[in-house]
Design a protein around this motif. Structure first.
Motif, mmCIF file in Angstrom:
data_model
loop_
_atom_site.group_PDB
_atom_site.id
_atom_site.type_symbol
_atom_site.label_atom_id
_atom_site.label_comp_id
_atom_site.label_asym_id
_atom_site.label_seq_id
_atom_site.Cartn_x
_atom_site.Cartn_y
_atom_site.Cartn_z
ATOM 1 N N CYS A 1 -9.579 1.803 31.271
ATOM 2 C CA CYS A 1 -8.905 3.089 31.132
ATOM 3 C C CYS A 1 -9.150 4.026 32.315
ATOM 4 O O CYS A 1 -8.428 5.026 32.448
ATOM 5 C CB CYS A 1 -9.364 3.786 29.845
ATOM 6 S SG CYS A 1 -8.950 2.893 28.335
ATOM 7 N N ARG B 1 0.573 9.191 24.205
ATOM 8 C CA ARG B 1 -0.567 10.104 24.083
ATOM 9 C C ARG B 1 -1.809 9.505 24.725
ATOM 10 O O ARG B 1 -2.623 10.235 25.313
ATOM 11 C CB ARG B 1 -0.815 10.426 22.608
ATOM 12 C CG ARG B 1 0.249 11.322 22.012
ATOM 13 C CD ARG B 1 -0.179 11.889 20.667
ATOM 14 N NE ARG B 1 -0.253 10.866 19.645
ATOM 15 C CZ ARG B 1 0.768 10.478 18.907
ATOM 16 N NH1 ARG B 1 1.964 11.020 19.100
ATOM 17 N NH2 ARG B 1 0.621 9.555 17.974
ATOM 18 N N LEU B 2 -1.971 8.192 24.632
ATOM 19 C CA LEU B 2 -3.111 7.561 25.295
ATOM 20 C C LEU B 2 -2.970 7.670 26.818
ATOM 21 O O LEU B 2 -3.937 8.022 27.515
ATOM 22 C CB LEU B 2 -3.211 6.098 24.879
ATOM 23 C CG LEU B 2 -4.295 5.277 25.591
ATOM 24 C CD1 LEU B 2 -5.681 5.862 25.353
ATOM 25 C CD2 LEU B 2 -4.239 3.817 25.169
ATOM 26 N N ARG C 1 -4.878 12.986 32.108
ATOM 27 C CA ARG C 1 -5.613 14.262 32.090
ATOM 28 C C ARG C 1 -7.070 14.058 32.464
ATOM 29 O O ARG C 1 -7.693 14.952 33.059
ATOM 30 C CB ARG C 1 -5.521 14.903 30.700
ATOM 31 C CG ARG C 1 -4.185 15.534 30.382
ATOM 32 C CD ARG C 1 -4.333 16.562 29.256
ATOM 33 N NE ARG C 1 -5.053 16.019 28.128
ATOM 34 C CZ ARG C 1 -4.495 15.406 27.097
ATOM 35 N NH1 ARG C 1 -3.183 15.258 27.059
ATOM 36 N NH2 ARG C 1 -5.233 14.958 26.096
ATOM 37 N N LEU C 2 -7.636 12.918 32.135
ATOM 38 C CA LEU C 2 -9.012 12.630 32.553
ATOM 39 C C LEU C 2 -9.140 12.730 34.061
ATOM 40 O O LEU C 2 -10.114 13.294 34.582
ATOM 41 C CB LEU C 2 -9.418 11.231 32.079
ATOM 42 C CG LEU C 2 -10.007 11.120 30.675
ATOM 43 C CD1 LEU C 2 -9.994 9.671 30.200
ATOM 44 C CD2 LEU C 2 -11.428 11.657 30.651
ATOM 45 N N HIS D 1 -9.146 7.846 20.472
ATOM 46 C CA HIS D 1 -7.763 7.401 20.288
ATOM 47 C C HIS D 1 -7.739 6.158 19.394
ATOM 48 O O HIS D 1 -8.567 5.260 19.554
ATOM 49 C CB HIS D 1 -7.125 7.096 21.635
ATOM 50 C CG HIS D 1 -5.636 6.935 21.549
ATOM 51 N ND1 HIS D 1 -5.045 5.772 21.102
ATOM 52 C CD2 HIS D 1 -4.613 7.794 21.828
ATOM 53 C CE1 HIS D 1 -3.739 5.910 21.125
ATOM 54 N NE2 HIS D 1 -3.447 7.128 21.556
ATOM 55 N N ARG E 1 -14.416 16.908 26.983
ATOM 56 C CA ARG E 1 -13.444 16.894 25.885
ATOM 57 C C ARG E 1 -12.417 15.777 26.065
ATOM 58 O O ARG E 1 -11.971 15.164 25.091
ATOM 59 C CB ARG E 1 -12.738 18.247 25.790
ATOM 60 C CG ARG E 1 -13.617 19.378 25.275
ATOM 61 C CD ARG E 1 -12.783 20.616 24.979
ATOM 62 N NE ARG E 1 -13.619 21.752 24.619
ATOM 63 C CZ ARG E 1 -14.092 21.982 23.394
ATOM 64 N NH1 ARG E 1 -13.801 21.143 22.411
ATOM 65 N NH2 ARG E 1 -14.845 23.037 23.144
ATOM 66 N N GLU E 2 -12.015 15.520 27.302
ATOM 67 C CA GLU E 2 -11.050 14.451 27.548
ATOM 68 C C GLU E 2 -11.680 13.078 27.324
ATOM 69 O O GLU E 2 -11.007 12.146 26.878
ATOM 70 C CB GLU E 2 -10.491 14.562 28.970
ATOM 71 C CG GLU E 2 -9.753 15.854 29.266
ATOM 72 C CD GLU E 2 -8.551 16.069 28.366
ATOM 73 O OE1 GLU E 2 -8.070 15.096 27.745
ATOM 74 O OE2 GLU E 2 -8.090 17.223 28.259
ATOM 75 N N GLU F 1 -1.266 9.848 28.458
ATOM 76 C CA GLU F 1 -1.437 11.261 28.802
ATOM 77 C C GLU F 1 -2.915 11.623 28.852
ATOM 78 O O GLU F 1 -3.355 12.374 29.732
ATOM 79 C CB GLU F 1 -0.699 12.127 27.782
ATOM 80 C CG GLU F 1 -0.739 13.607 28.059
ATOM 81 C CD GLU F 1 -0.017 13.997 29.338
ATOM 82 O OE1 GLU F 1 -0.388 15.030 29.936
ATOM 83 O OE2 GLU F 1 0.909 13.266 29.771
ATOM 84 N N THR F 2 -3.706 11.100 27.932
ATOM 85 C CA THR F 2 -5.149 11.356 27.944
ATOM 86 C C THR F 2 -5.791 10.773 29.197
ATOM 87 O O THR F 2 -6.637 11.405 29.838
ATOM 88 C CB THR F 2 -5.801 10.754 26.686
ATOM 89 O OG1 THR F 2 -5.238 11.364 25.529
ATOM 90 C CG2 THR F 2 -7.302 10.973 26.695
ATOM 91 N N ALA G 1 -11.502 12.620 23.677
ATOM 92 C CA ALA G 1 -10.119 12.322 23.286
ATOM 93 C C ALA G 1 -9.781 10.856 23.556
ATOM 94 O O ALA G 1 -9.058 10.215 22.773
ATOM 95 C CB ALA G 1 -9.152 13.234 24.035
ATOM 96 N N LEU G 2 -10.317 10.301 24.635
ATOM 97 C CA LEU G 2 -10.072 8.898 24.955
ATOM 98 C C LEU G 2 -10.746 7.977 23.937
ATOM 99 O O LEU G 2 -10.102 7.093 23.371
ATOM 100 C CB LEU G 2 -10.574 8.593 26.367
ATOM 101 C CG LEU G 2 -10.516 7.118 26.781
ATOM 102 C CD1 LEU G 2 -9.078 6.643 26.858
ATOM 103 C CD2 LEU G 2 -11.239 6.888 28.105
#
Length: 970
Positions: free
Chosen positions: A440, A342-343, A349-350, A371, A363-364, A345-346, A367-368
């Motif tokens: 990241c 999931r990390l 998506r960023l 986490h 929003r992304e 994937e985030t 989400a990061l």
């Protein structure tokens, strides 16, 4: 002369019987013995059991125990000593692209008419490479499959049309590079099966526990068997005694004996008529199954018990319901279900949702930084980042739709307590935060090859595991294993392939990474092999447990539905001689029935309620294997099995009635003091009073606590901001017409529309909206303002945006009440107060003003009386315009003729407080008496109530505090 097959009764312990057989055949000297298993797990059990067996003197030379997939590549290297390199999945896909592209350039068939871009070929290349592997394992040379356009899509139809040519070119390209694959290793040994058998002629060979063989395995094993190898089947004993009555799940063993024209002899204890004790548990869903599973484990000995999970998605829920001690897991867990995935994937998506490199969707970003892995980091010794990330989130929420979080510079003077770690300087705190963000983001921004993407993943891994912070991961063994798997398996697969330095678009790189991550499994191979065992169905092969518990035995799990293959769908597999879905179901049936047959007691759980596969998937159906077991029991009993709590138990959970208790907050002395302070220091407004009137519980959260709605970037618009803008535009537009009698409907609406458009374009929330929503808002806003002008009539505007206030006596205490009037008009019938509304308008029921009995109740109400607040809220809806009318009366000495809401969100019509049927005397009474009475009542109610009760209704949908209200979840 060939050796007959050896049968070990599937009701007995295969490993124990194998040890007896090894002792009988070798006399205990096993140094020249080879045991071939279908998989690795039985080897661990055999080693452990040999070590404990007193019949073998110690120290002991163990036999060479291998799985077939370990054994074949080594045997190939003996037969063919060339130093071949095993090509990885990405190497094979890249090689296949070159082969297919060469065929396309020749212009033959469907392939010659199709564009073939390297970036779009990769998913098909992976499927094609897997198909080549399967064909090689079965020793099949594929033919071209023509006329497939009606069966599959255009590109796979073109690939199948030249499948034989692709296979030949693929193998030639592999040979040219000195590469091999596991499938080609197996086929190479198959091609020289006699030579391979000769290589093992000096050893005693046992081939143990196989069921359905691949083509290569069948040819190699037959050559070994013909030279003296012993084949041991763990199967239904009827195969040796009454072949015609053999269990249907052993059909492959029957076929094997018939095809090789051999006999079979029984070895091991005679189990007689022994049958396992079966118990079935039917639950509505997985939770009910787990509840009963816990009960069953609590009342039993767990030393020889296995919990078998057909689907890995159940593993984590199962672990939460198992005893804390002596639990060993032996199954692979999908990396795609982990927090690490999931990390990643985030992070991906960023990059995919960024407006431009370095400008990320808000929003992304949140989400990061939210986490769990990121929040627990301590990039520098003694410098945790949790508090600083919390402040960064506030900054992100108050900013624009796209931003670079690395540009954040906090206002150190206004940071709340706890944001900056104690004893840490601002410079070190920001260095720690930026190191996390850089780890990241930076490397993923510029990755254009698989090698660079792999390095980006390693940078992310180093960010998560700084040199001084390794000990934190000891508390999270599953997460640590996933991270190790990423570094040791996924990253090398990406960076060490032959295509790792080829340049691809971001979408292709991320697609490759996602496919590799989704295919990866994190292995759990716990030691020791005692205590409660948790495993998958495949891991249970050849093993026996006294007590077996099979969880979630539904048709979609046992035998299960194979994933759709868009390249070679299941109906087409037989054209190439490959096993199809029926064959896979037969393998699943053998594994299931063998496991059940060996147990003393088998508890089988399944669900009969909603299917967990997703919305609309229908009702779960118990497995066909479970149906057969129940049918066998019914035939034996001579009656239909009904839930009786013995053989079949329907799991029921206690269901309590919904308590009729309304949610509320008890008023404590501290809360009362806070409320008194607010009333003494705050000028009461209509918004303040309406907040309590609509829902006292919401009033408590809004006015008496520090809770506030989270900041949000206004992507879909800001209703409050739009309302303020419209008010400001109307105020500016009408200001030149103050104190002038005019017919508003005769005005040209275009200046008002243009002013609205101009102001709207400059609003931050408007710029953050998607283009289509911006254009729609401009068009609809202009149209509604034009309707508003058309609906307006003859009037004189006396005041715009004017504040009125007055003192209201309540039980000897003066309260200051105020309101902002959007507009005051002089009409032929008298003064009218107007309030613009861009939201919904709910005028009160007109019968309210003539209900003198109700108003007498409001005037006389005291604490302890029946509570009329809910009824007042329902009938009145808002105190705003009655209060404004009373404030006008206090200021001018005369009541206004009327007040109205202007409904701008529709056609701009006025929704009057008093309808045409309300007489003058009733209006006077409503303004002079009822308006101050309702204010006194609301204040008196909030002061004297013992609880702030929730008042559920339509407004709950838009309440920011509804998440904590029991009424919301009811």
């Amino acid at each position: 002369m060939t050796t007959p097959f050896t049968l070990i009764d599937w009701r007995s312990d295969c490993i124990g019987a194998l040890i007896d057989l090894l002792l009988e055949r070798t006399g205990g000297d096993m140094r020249d013995t080879l045991v071939i298993f279908p998989h690795q797990r039985p080897r661990r059990h055999l080693m452990e059991r040999l070590g404990r067996d007193p019949r073998f003197s110690k120290p002991l030379f163990l036999p060479n125990m291998v799985s077939v997939n370990e054994w074949l590549p080594g045997l190939r290297r003996i037969i063919d000593p060339r130093p071949l390199i095993t090509a990885g999945p990405l190497d094979r896909a890249g090689l296949l692209y070159g082969v297919v592209e060469n065929l396309r350039r020749e212009g033959r068939g469907l392939l010659g008419n199709l564009p073939l871009e390297r970036e779009h070929f990769f998913p098909w290349g992976r499927l094609l490479a897997d198909l080549m592997e399967e064909l090689a394992r079965h020793g099949i040379t594929p033919a071209n499959l023509s006329h497939m356009t009606s069966e599959v899509q255009e590109l796979p139809a073109a690939l199948l049309e030249q499948l034989g040519d692709i296979s030949a070119g693929y193998e030639a390209a592999l040979a040219e590079r000195g590469w091999t694959t596991p499938g080609l290793d197996a086929r190479a040994v198959m091609t020289h099966a006699d030579k391979a058998a000769t290589q093992e002629q000096q050893r005693t060979v046992f081939i143990v526990g196989f069921y359905a063989l691949t083509g290569a395995e069948e040819a190699i094993f037959k050559a070994l068997w013909q030279q003296g190898a012993e084949i041991i089947l763990h199967t239904d004993p009827a195969l040796a005694e009454r072949p015609a009555q053999t269990h249907w799940a052993c059909a492959e063993h029957v076929r094997w004996l018939r095809l090789w024209d051999t006999e079979i002899q029984h070895f091991g204890p005679d189990m007689g008529t022994r049958r396992p004790t079966l118990r079935f548990f039917e639950g509505f869903d997985l939770h009910s199954q787990l509840s009963r599973l816990s009960d069953e484990l609590d009342v039993s000995e767990r030393s020889d018990t296995a919990v078998v999970i057909p689907d890995t998605s159940c593993l984590m829920p199962v672990l939460h319901h198992l005893p804390e001690k002596d639990v060993n897991i032996s199954m692979g867990y999908p990396l795609s279900r982990s927090s690490l995935f999931r990390l990643i994937e985030t992070v991906l998506r960023l990059q995919e949702t960024a407006a431009e490199p370095g400008r990320y969707y808000w929003r992304e970003v949140i989400a990061l930084i939210r986490h769990p892995y990121v929040k627990m980091l301590e990039p520098l010794p003694g410098v945790p980042v949790r508090g600083m990330l919390r402040e960064l989130e506030r900054f992100v929420r108050r900013g624009g739709k796209y931003l670079d979080p690395r540009e954040w510079e906090p206002d150190w003077e206004s940071l709340p307590e706890g944001a900056l770690p104690p004893g840490v300087s601002p410079e070190h705190a920001m260095e720690a935060v930026r190191s996390v963000l850089n780890g990241c983001l930076d490397a993923f921004e510029s990755a254009s090859t698989l090698a660079e993407l792999g390095q980006a993943l390693l940078t992310l891994a180093r960010t998560l595991v700084p040199e001084h912070g390794v000990e934190n991961w000891h508390r999270f063994p599953i997460d640590a294993e996933c991270l190790f798997r990423l570094s040791s398996a996924v990253v090398p697969a990406i960076t060490d392939s032959s295509i790792s330095h080829d340049r691809y678009g971001r979408s292709v790189l991320f697609s490759i990474l996602r496919q590799l991550l989704e295919a990866e499994r994190v292995p759990f191979e716990a030691e020791p092999l005692t205590g409660l065992q948790v495993m998958g169905m495949l891991e249970s092969r050849l093993l026996r447990f006294s007590r077996v518990m099979v969880l979630d035995a539904t048709e979609d799990k046992l035998p299960g539905t194979p994933a759709y293959d868009p390249l070679l769908p299941d109906p087409l597999r037989s054209l190439l001689g490959l096993p199809d879905g029926r064959h896979r179901s037969l393998v699943a049936a053998y594994n299931f029935h063998r496991l059940i047959a060996g147990a003393d007691e088998a508890c089988i759980f399944y669900q009969s309620g909603a299917d967990g596969a997703g919305p609309g998937a229908g009702k779960a159906v118990r497995s066909r294997f479970v149906e057969q077991l129940l049918w066998d029991e019914e035939k034996r009993r001579g009656q239909v099995v009904q839930p009786d709590g013995k053989l079949l138990t329907s799991i029921t959970l206690p269901v309590a009635g919904i308590p009729e208790v309304q949610y509320g907050i008890d008023k404590t002395e501290t809360i009362q003091n806070k409320l008194d302070h607010v009333l003494r220091t705050t000028d009461l407004s209509a918004t303040f009073l309406d907040s309590y009137l609509h829902c006292p519980a919401r009033f408590f959260h809004e006015r008496l606590t520090p809770l506030r709605e989270p900041d949000e970037v206004s992507e879909a618009g800001d209703p409050a901001g739009l309302g303020q803008l419209v008010h400001a535009v109307l105020n500016e537009f009408f200001h030149p017409y103050l104190n002038q009698r005019m017919d508003i409907s005769s005005l040209d609406p275009r200046p008002l529309q243009d002013l609205f458009s101009e102001r709207l374009e400059n609003e931050e929330f408007f710029r953050q909206m998607p283009y289509d929503m911006r254009r729609g808002l401009v068009a609809s806003g202009r149209q509604r303002l034009a309707r508003f002008i058309d609906e307006s009539g003859d009037t004189t505007i006396l005041a715009l945006e004017k504040r009125h206030q007055a003192n209201l006596d309540m039980d000897g205490t003066l309260l200051t009440v105020h309101g902002f009037f959007d507009r005051v008009d002089q009409r032929p019938e008298g003064h009218v107060i107007l309030d613009y509304k861009t939201g919904a308008v709910m005028p009160p029921a007109q019968s309210l003003w003539s209900d003198t009995e109700f108003w007498q109740e409001i005037l006389a109400w005291r604490a302890g009386d029946a509570d009329p607040l809910p009824l007042l809220a329902k009938r009145l809806n808002s105190v705003q315009l009655p209060l404004y009318s009373w404030l006008f009366l206090q200021d001018k000495g005369a009541a206004p003729h009327n007040a109205a809401w202007v409904e701008l969100r529709d056609n701009g019509q006025e929704r009057s407080l008093f309808g045409p049927k309300v007489g003058e005397e009733t209006r006077e009474t409503a303004v002079c008496e009822y308006a101050p009475a309702m204010v006194r009542f609301v204040v008196r109610h909030m002061l004297s109530c013992s609880r702030f009760e929730a008042m559920p209704g339509p407004r709950c949908t838009y309440c920011s505090y509804a998440f904590g209200c029991e009424e919301k979840s009811r």
